[in-house]
Design a protein around this motif. Structure first.
Motif, PDB file in Angstrom:
ATOM      1  N   ALA A  55       6.926  13.954  -4.008  1.00  0.00           N
ATOM      2  CA  ALA A  55       6.631  12.513  -4.086  1.00  0.00           C
ATOM      3  C   ALA A  55       5.644  12.101  -3.004  1.00  0.00           C
ATOM      4  CB  ALA A  55       7.920  11.708  -3.971  1.00  0.00           C
ATOM      5  N   VAL A  56       5.867  12.629  -1.776  1.00  0.00           N
ATOM      6  CA  VAL A  56       4.962  12.327  -0.658  1.00  0.00           C
ATOM      7  C   VAL A  56       3.550  12.800  -0.973  1.00  0.00           C
ATOM      8  CG1 VAL A  56       4.392  12.900   1.730  1.00  0.00           C
ATOM      9  CG2 VAL A  56       6.729  12.272   1.130  1.00  0.00           C
ATOM     10  N   ALA A  58       2.162  13.240  -3.925  1.00  0.00           N
ATOM     11  CA  ALA A  58       1.576  12.393  -4.980  1.00  0.00           C
ATOM     12  C   ALA A  58       1.120  11.052  -4.425  1.00  0.00           C
ATOM     13  CB  ALA A  58       2.598  12.188  -6.096  1.00  0.00           C
ATOM     14  N   ILE A  59       1.931  10.447  -3.556  1.00  0.00           N
ATOM     15  CA  ILE A  59       1.565   9.155  -2.967  1.00  0.00           C
ATOM     16  C   ILE A  59       0.364   9.324  -2.042  1.00  0.00           C
ATOM     17  CG2 ILE A  59       2.328   7.267  -1.474  1.00  0.00           C
ATOM     18  CD1 ILE A  59       5.194   7.804  -2.490  1.00  0.00           C
ATOM     19  N   SER A  60       0.360  10.396  -1.254  1.00  0.00           N
ATOM     20  CA  SER A  60      -0.762  10.661  -0.330  1.00  0.00           C
ATOM     21  C   SER A  60      -2.071  10.815  -1.095  1.00  0.00           C
ATOM     22  CB  SER A  60      -0.495  11.915   0.498  1.00  0.00           C
ATOM     23  OG  SER A  60       0.637  11.756   1.307  1.00  0.00           O
ATOM     24  N   GLU A  61      -2.026  11.551  -2.199  1.00  0.00           N
ATOM     25  CA  GLU A  61      -3.228  11.750  -3.006  1.00  0.00           C
ATOM     26  C   GLU A  61      -3.689  10.430  -3.623  1.00  0.00           C
ATOM     27  OE1 GLU A  61      -4.860  14.444  -6.775  1.00  0.00           O
ATOM     28  OE2 GLU A  61      -2.869  14.823  -5.924  1.00  0.00           O
ATOM     29  N   ALA A  62      -2.729   9.613  -4.079  1.00  0.00           N
ATOM     30  CA  ALA A  62      -3.077   8.307  -4.650  1.00  0.00           C
ATOM     31  C   ALA A  62      -3.748   7.418  -3.609  1.00  0.00           C
ATOM     32  CB  ALA A  62      -1.819   7.627  -5.195  1.00  0.00           C
ATOM     33  N   LEU A  63      -3.223   7.417  -2.388  1.00  0.00           N
ATOM     34  CA  LEU A  63      -3.809   6.603  -1.315  1.00  0.00           C
ATOM     35  C   LEU A  63      -5.214   7.091  -0.958  1.00  0.00           C
ATOM     36  CD1 LEU A  63      -0.657   6.159   0.956  1.00  0.00           C
ATOM     37  CD2 LEU A  63      -1.912   4.316  -0.188  1.00  0.00           C
ATOM     38  N   ARG A  64      -5.415   8.425  -0.933  1.00  0.00           N
ATOM     39  CA  ARG A  64      -6.759   8.961  -0.658  1.00  0.00           C
ATOM     40  C   ARG A  64      -7.748   8.532  -1.733  1.00  0.00           C
ATOM     41  NH1 ARG A  64      -4.016  13.641   0.991  1.00  0.00           N
ATOM     42  NH2 ARG A  64      -4.308  14.597  -1.059  1.00  0.00           N
ATOM     43  N   ASN A  65      -7.311   8.596  -2.988  1.00  0.00           N
ATOM     44  CA  ASN A  65      -8.187   8.194  -4.095  1.00  0.00           C
ATOM     45  C   ASN A  65      -8.541   6.713  -4.017  1.00  0.00           C
ATOM     46  OD1 ASN A  65      -8.199  10.766  -5.169  1.00  0.00           O
ATOM     47  ND2 ASN A  65      -6.518  10.381  -6.590  1.00  0.00           N
ATOM     48  N   ILE A  66      -7.569   5.908  -3.641  1.00  0.00           N
ATOM     49  CA  ILE A  66      -7.793   4.465  -3.529  1.00  0.00           C
ATOM     50  C   ILE A  66      -8.824   4.170  -2.441  1.00  0.00           C
ATOM     51  CG2 ILE A  66      -6.716   2.291  -2.792  1.00  0.00           C
ATOM     52  CD1 ILE A  66      -4.113   3.395  -4.143  1.00  0.00           C
ATOM     53  N   GLU A  67      -8.688   4.864  -1.314  1.00  0.00           N
ATOM     54  CA  GLU A  67      -9.567   4.619  -0.164  1.00  0.00           C
ATOM     55  C   GLU A  67     -10.988   5.135  -0.391  1.00  0.00           C
ATOM     56  OE1 GLU A  67      -9.231   2.961   2.533  1.00  0.00           O
ATOM     57  OE2 GLU A  67      -7.105   2.469   2.480  1.00  0.00           O
ATOM     58  N   SER A  68     -11.114   6.263  -1.094  1.00  0.00           N
ATOM     59  CA  SER A  68     -12.418   6.924  -1.173  1.00  0.00           C
ATOM     60  C   SER A  68     -13.147   6.713  -2.493  1.00  0.00           C
ATOM     61  CB  SER A  68     -12.236   8.432  -0.941  1.00  0.00           C
ATOM     62  OG  SER A  68     -11.411   8.999  -1.961  1.00  0.00           O
ATOM     63  N   ALA A  69     -12.508   6.053  -3.455  1.00  0.00           N
ATOM     64  CA  ALA A  69     -13.123   5.911  -4.786  1.00  0.00           C
ATOM     65  C   ALA A  69     -14.455   5.175  -4.709  1.00  0.00           C
ATOM     66  CB  ALA A  69     -12.175   5.173  -5.727  1.00  0.00           C
ATOM     67  N   PRO A  70     -15.547   5.799  -5.183  1.00  0.00           N
ATOM     68  CA  PRO A  70     -16.841   5.101  -5.210  1.00  0.00           C
ATOM     69  C   PRO A  70     -16.911   4.153  -6.407  1.00  0.00           C
ATOM     70  CG  PRO A  70     -17.088   7.299  -6.116  1.00  0.00           C
ATOM     71  CD  PRO A  70     -15.654   7.186  -5.692  1.00  0.00           C
ATOM     72  N   LEU A  71     -17.649   3.084  -6.263  1.00  0.00           N
ATOM     73  CA  LEU A  71     -17.828   2.128  -7.357  1.00  0.00           C
ATOM     74  C   LEU A  71     -19.316   1.820  -7.492  1.00  0.00           C
ATOM     75  CD1 LEU A  71     -16.505   0.250  -9.472  1.00  0.00           C
ATOM     76  CD2 LEU A  71     -16.368  -1.499  -7.687  1.00  0.00           C
ATOM     77  N   GLN A 281       0.075  -3.905  -2.670  1.00  0.00           N
ATOM     78  CA  GLN A 281       0.402  -2.643  -3.332  1.00  0.00           C
ATOM     79  C   GLN A 281       0.167  -1.461  -2.398  1.00  0.00           C
ATOM     80  OE1 GLN A 281      -0.850  -2.118  -7.562  1.00  0.00           O
ATOM     81  NE2 GLN A 281      -1.771  -4.143  -7.312  1.00  0.00           N
ATOM     82  N   LYS A 282      -0.930  -1.521  -1.662  1.00  0.00           N
ATOM     83  CA  LYS A 282      -1.253  -0.422  -0.738  1.00  0.00           C
ATOM     84  C   LYS A 282      -0.206  -0.345   0.384  1.00  0.00           C
ATOM     85  CE  LYS A 282      -5.134   1.527   1.827  1.00  0.00           C
ATOM     86  NZ  LYS A 282      -4.658   1.419   3.211  1.00  0.00           N
ATOM     87  N   VAL A 283       0.222  -1.495   0.890  1.00  0.00           N
ATOM     88  CA  VAL A 283       1.252  -1.518   1.928  1.00  0.00           C
ATOM     89  C   VAL A 283       2.561  -0.932   1.393  1.00  0.00           C
ATOM     90  CG1 VAL A 283       2.684  -3.031   3.362  1.00  0.00           C
ATOM     91  CG2 VAL A 283       0.231  -3.449   3.196  1.00  0.00           C
ATOM     92  N   TRP A 284       2.915  -1.291   0.161  1.00  0.00           N
ATOM     93  CA  TRP A 284       4.112  -0.750  -0.480  1.00  0.00           C
ATOM     94  C   TRP A 284       4.034   0.773  -0.551  1.00  0.00           C
ATOM     95  CZ3 TRP A 284       8.702  -1.780  -3.146  1.00  0.00           C
ATOM     96  CH2 TRP A 284       9.137  -3.106  -3.120  1.00  0.00           C
ATOM     97  N   LEU A 285       2.905   1.287  -1.018  1.00  0.00           N
ATOM     98  CA  LEU A 285       2.753   2.735  -1.153  1.00  0.00           C
ATOM     99  C   LEU A 285       2.869   3.430   0.198  1.00  0.00           C
ATOM    100  CD1 LEU A 285      -0.159   2.848  -3.756  1.00  0.00           C
ATOM    101  CD2 LEU A 285       2.197   3.613  -4.125  1.00  0.00           C
ATOM    102  N   GLU A 286       2.277   2.842   1.227  1.00  0.00           N
ATOM    103  CA  GLU A 286       2.363   3.434   2.565  1.00  0.00           C
ATOM    104  C   GLU A 286       3.803   3.428   3.070  1.00  0.00           C
ATOM    105  OE1 GLU A 286      -0.449   0.931   4.484  1.00  0.00           O
ATOM    106  OE2 GLU A 286      -2.160   2.256   4.086  1.00  0.00           O
ATOM    107  N   ALA A 287       4.547   2.345   2.767  1.00  0.00           N
ATOM    108  CA  ALA A 287       5.943   2.264   3.177  1.00  0.00           C
ATOM    109  C   ALA A 287       6.795   3.274   2.417  1.00  0.00           C
ATOM    110  CB  ALA A 287       6.469   0.842   2.942  1.00  0.00           C
TER     111      ALA A 287
END
Length: 423
Positions: A55-56, A58-71, A281-287
């Motif tokens: 679980a950790v 999966a959450i870590s990878e999701a947070l990395r994707n959120i932070e680094s996703a180019p737009l 949402q990001k704060v929730w995921l980090e918690a």
């Protein structure tokens, strides 16, 4: 005796975290979630298995994707369509500010020009030369402009739907990419119509006619369910601009929604709420990640390191909502008031300041946590090992969002005060 074995304790923690994660998934609407349904399913299945490490991860990878996703956003339109003004409006940049797109009357380049967001460097808006200013046919034009690199494509027009618009729409449709047709300068259309026909002026009828004309022509170009947005670059809080933002947000991949929401100018209450909820949402995921990683003491003394990190977080949140010192100085200058007078109406600049009396900042923050816990039902009821900073981050977000909404009405507030003083 009487103590749970490590595996049993781990399963109990996983159960508690799963319960909290279910509430997380229910709390935020599907179209504004910043992680995909696939990632949500993976995290939930890991917690059901009692596999905290999975679980950790999966959450870590999701947070990395959120932070680094180019737009990457592509904007094209004919010369004089308001393309550059639209790009500046989308970035929240004034025409005279450094790095603003050139709003001259003539097409200044035959090449695509990137405009990076001032605060979010992985957000790029590409100014493409209008297809009418090149010698390329639509398919070759799209290839030359590296069409496949963009997350979505916006066609700007300031007049009736033209042949170039139709050809471009057809070409984009064949390539299977999303595009959005933006009819700009509708405020000018309304002004001209009212000036010429004051007795027959009907704002809603005129806007409906403009929208129908665009849709009919797009349908003629074999575009099914065409998306048309009427905007004024002079006021991005009016007409269809907020609806355009929401549509783009909904159509983006989940991991790119966070950076898009943060990059939007805080010009409407809806945009402010979207930005706040994305950060929540990001704060929730980090918690959740912290809770799955280890048992964390909930409330204790707030030390100097905590205070330093909280100051960094508050500064970051204020920047996201244009409440940082530089932004407030600019606003105060535009309103012809001092920053001090502006700050009187805001709470966030004072959250971590030392106040008169014997109460320290740390004690005040602990009281804040106790208040939040009493409202939410306390840490035990949440079923998660929240840290004390989690509660404060959410308090900071609520306060900053409230201040941002206050700024939407601040000019009116100061105008009223001036008027009252003159009576």
């Amino acid at each position: 005796m009487g103590q749970c074995s490590p595996s049993r304790a781990s399963r109990q923690k996983a159960h508690d975290l799963l319960s909290s994660f279910d509430r997380f998934a229910e709390k935020f609407h599907l179209e504004t979630r910043i992680i995909s349904q696939e990632t949500i399913t993976l995290i939930k299945s890991s917690l059901k298995e009692g596999n905290l490490q999975k679980a950790v991860t999966a959450i870590s990878e999701a947070l990395r994707n959120i932070e680094s996703a180019p737009l990457s956003i592509a904007v094209t339109g004919e010369t004089g369509s308001g393309k550059s003004s639209f790009i500046n409006a989308l970035r929240g940049v004034g025409h005279e500010e450094k790095g603003a797109a050139d709003t001259g009357a003539s097409e200044t380049t035959k090449q695509r020009t990137p405009y990076t967001h001032q605060k979010f460097l992985n957000v790029t808006i590409w100014d493409l030369p209008g297809i009418g200013s090149t010698r390329f046919k639509p398919q070759k034009y799209l290839k030359k402009m590296k069409f496949n690199e963009y997350d979505f494509f916006i066609i700007i027009s300031a007049t009736r739907f033209k042949l170039n618009d139709k050809q471009l729409a057809e070409a984009i449709g064949k390539m299977g990419k999303n595009f959005y047709f933006v009819r700009s300068k509708v405020d000018n259309d309304l002004h001209n119509e009212e000036r010429m026909k004051p007795n027959q002026f009907d704002k809603e009828r005129i806007l409906k006619n403009i929208r129908n004309d665009c849709r009919e022509n797009l349908e003629g170009a074999k575009v099914s369910h065409p998306q048309v947005f009427l905007v004024s670059n002079a006021d991005v809080s009016d007409y269809d601009f907020p609806n355009l933002e929401m549509t783009l947000l909904r159509d983006l991949p989940a991991q790119k929604r966070h950076i898009f929401m943060l990059s939007l100018p805080s010009v409407t209450e809806d945009a402010i709420d979207l930005k706040r909820d994305s950060l929540r949402q990001k704060v929730w995921l980090e918690a959740l990640k912290a809770g799955a990683s280890a048992t964390i003491p909930l409330v204790g003394l707030i030390n100097d390191i905590d205070l330093e990190k909280l100051q960094e977080t508050l500064t970051l949140y204020r920047s996201y909502f244009a409440l940082d010192d530089t932004s407030l100085e600019t606003m105060a200058k535009d309103l012809h008031v001092s920053v001090e007078k502006l700050n009187v109406h805001l709470e966030s600049p004072h959250l971590l300041s030392v106040k008169k009396g014997n109460e320290s900042v740390k004690d005040r923050l602990l009281k804040c946590i106790e208040t939040v816990c009493s409202v939410t039902g306390g840490p035990i009821a949440t079923g998660i090992y929240f840290t004390k900073t989690f509660y404060l981050q959410n308090h900071f977000l609520d306060t900053v969002a409230k201040d941002a909404k206050t700024l939407l009405k601040i000019e009116e507030l100061f105008t009223e005060k001036v008027g009252s003083a003159e009576v």
